[in-house]
Design an enzyme around this catalytic site. Sequence first.
Site, mmCIF file in Angstrom:
data_model
loop_
_atom_site.group_PDB
_atom_site.id
_atom_site.type_symbol
_atom_site.label_atom_id
_atom_site.label_comp_id
_atom_site.label_asym_id
_atom_site.label_seq_id
_atom_site.Cartn_x
_atom_site.Cartn_y
_atom_site.Cartn_z
ATOM 1 N N SER A 1 4.902 4.076 6.094
ATOM 2 C CA SER A 1 5.916 5.076 5.857
ATOM 3 C C SER A 1 5.488 6.499 6.205
ATOM 4 C CB SER A 1 6.333 5.046 4.377
ATOM 5 O OG SER A 1 5.231 5.355 3.550
ATOM 6 N N SER B 1 0.780 2.183 4.460
ATOM 7 C CA SER B 1 1.487 3.355 5.004
ATOM 8 C C SER B 1 0.608 4.457 5.570
ATOM 9 C CB SER B 1 2.400 3.953 3.941
ATOM 10 O OG SER B 1 3.579 3.209 3.889
ATOM 11 N N LYS C 1 2.441 14.872 3.512
ATOM 12 C CA LYS C 1 3.606 13.971 3.417
ATOM 13 C C LYS C 1 4.539 14.449 2.309
ATOM 14 C CE LYS C 1 4.561 8.989 2.837
ATOM 15 N NZ LYS C 1 3.932 7.664 2.595
HETATM 16 N N1 GLN Z 1 5.429 -0.906 4.718
HETATM 17 C C1 GLN Z 1 5.117 -1.141 3.345
HETATM 18 C C2 GLN Z 1 6.363 -1.113 2.498
HETATM 19 O O1 GLN Z 1 7.389 -0.931 3.047
HETATM 20 C C3 GLN Z 1 4.100 -0.163 2.873
HETATM 21 C C4 GLN Z 1 4.657 1.097 2.343
HETATM 22 C C5 GLN Z 1 3.594 2.026 1.846
HETATM 23 O O2 GLN Z 1 2.404 1.776 1.968
HETATM 24 N N2 GLN Z 1 4.040 3.089 1.214
HETATM 25 O O3 GLN Z 1 6.320 -1.288 1.330
#
Ligand code: GLN
Length: 476
Positions: free
Chosen positions: A150, A174, A75
């Site tokens: 994400s 994420s 990532k």
């Molecule tokens: N969807 C969650 C957010 O927008 C989780 C993001 C993540 O785990 N990096 O914060």
Amino acid sequence: MINYKNHREKIDKILKKEISLQDNVQYFLNRIEENNNLNAFNFVFPECIDKAKEIENKILSGKYGKLAGMVIAIKDVLAIKDKPLTCSSNILKNFVSIYDATVIQKLIKEDAIIIGKTNCDEFAMGSSNENSKFGNVLNPYDNTRVPGGSSGGSAVAVAADLCDVSFGTDTGGSIRQPAAFCGVFGLKPTYGRVSRYGLTAFASSFDSIGPFAKSTEDTALILSVIAGIDKHDSTSSNNPVTDYMNNLELNKKLTIGIPKEYFTEGLNEEIKNSIFDIIDKLKNNGFEFKEITLPHNQYTIATYYILTTAEASANLARYDGARYGYRIENPKNLLDMYIESRSKGFGKEVKRRIMLGTYVLSSGYYDAYYKKAQKVRQLIKNDFINAFKSVDVIITPTTPTTAFKIGENIDDPLQMYLNDIYTTSINLAGIPAINIPIGKDKNNLPIGMQILANQFEEDKLLQMSYFIEKNRLLSH
Ligand code: GLN
């Protein structure tokens, strides 16, 4: 074509000369090219093919690392020396890392092959990969749908067979949510199990690094390589690291908790039925089940979005146009440089979070929001501590729905945030959790199930996942 189920088999086939590692790496490079429309990668490293011969020779000579020849995508929030590190943000569009993250050092030391950096939501903020300067990532099962976020690109890279394993980060879901939307395994380790050195910080007391994989075995193998204390991360733990992969057989039937708060309205019927189908099968295999309660569950989304935005507003203050990345040309004065560089450099969602976070930390609101949320975080943590007094692991859905359409939630941040309803509590409590793929819905979209364990009990989590996978309790 890939004709191995996991890394152990891959090594075996390389040793028997049934697979050439060069062909294998070339195969993935070709697949990435052919599937360019999925937009899973921000950067591809074609030069990794040179590594293939070198590592193949090492394997054939009998002296090789634990991940020898495993093709891995990373990532684009993790630092790899001399490679771009953009966090899918304009503000870092020309930034190149000068060092390797600890996890990267460990992968390289064990002879893994890094094939590229994957697309993600900007600074890992999002649940759909729609907040990336590189554009949307498409779900390989249905190109009109999101892959989750994400770490959307990482999930797709594994699901579409563009690599063996990939890495994501999980601050509130994420890794697990995109793993669920794309039908792969995704592990979020205990907070502190894996060093965060070289991970671009989003919310430092939540962030965790973990793998996406096609099997429990590979997930376990990766964890045993990346886990452990690191002098560069004071929150990394010295809790002993087990050989997770060679410890996957359960030696007793575990007691499994089912939290009633996770199976209420809002949960898609097909997901619910698939999970109860697995529960029935586990019951027939002698596992004991208990209904448990996590009474503060209803506060998780609010608590998560107060605390993570607060931490993000502090962490992202460093992108000021002076030290890192993008700076506007010919600023009128110093303040103008800060304001304009940040205004043009950050995307909409990141700005929303910085503003929310600054607000909840501001004097007068600090006690009402930030301090209160910290207290609620402890209550949520206590719920899990209590639950794990009577059960070994907990089973829940990973997401309330299967992959939604691109654009469906983009104008409704609250609806988007609600997608994290089953995942954020885990980061608030700092415990480990895994998504395992358990089937498909009527639209042929993957369904995920989440298994949770107590802090540093990744072994139980992986054993449970392995039992379900090995006994083919998964209905594909
Ligand atoms: N969807 C969650 C957010 O927008 C989780 C993001 C993540 O785990 N990096 O914060």
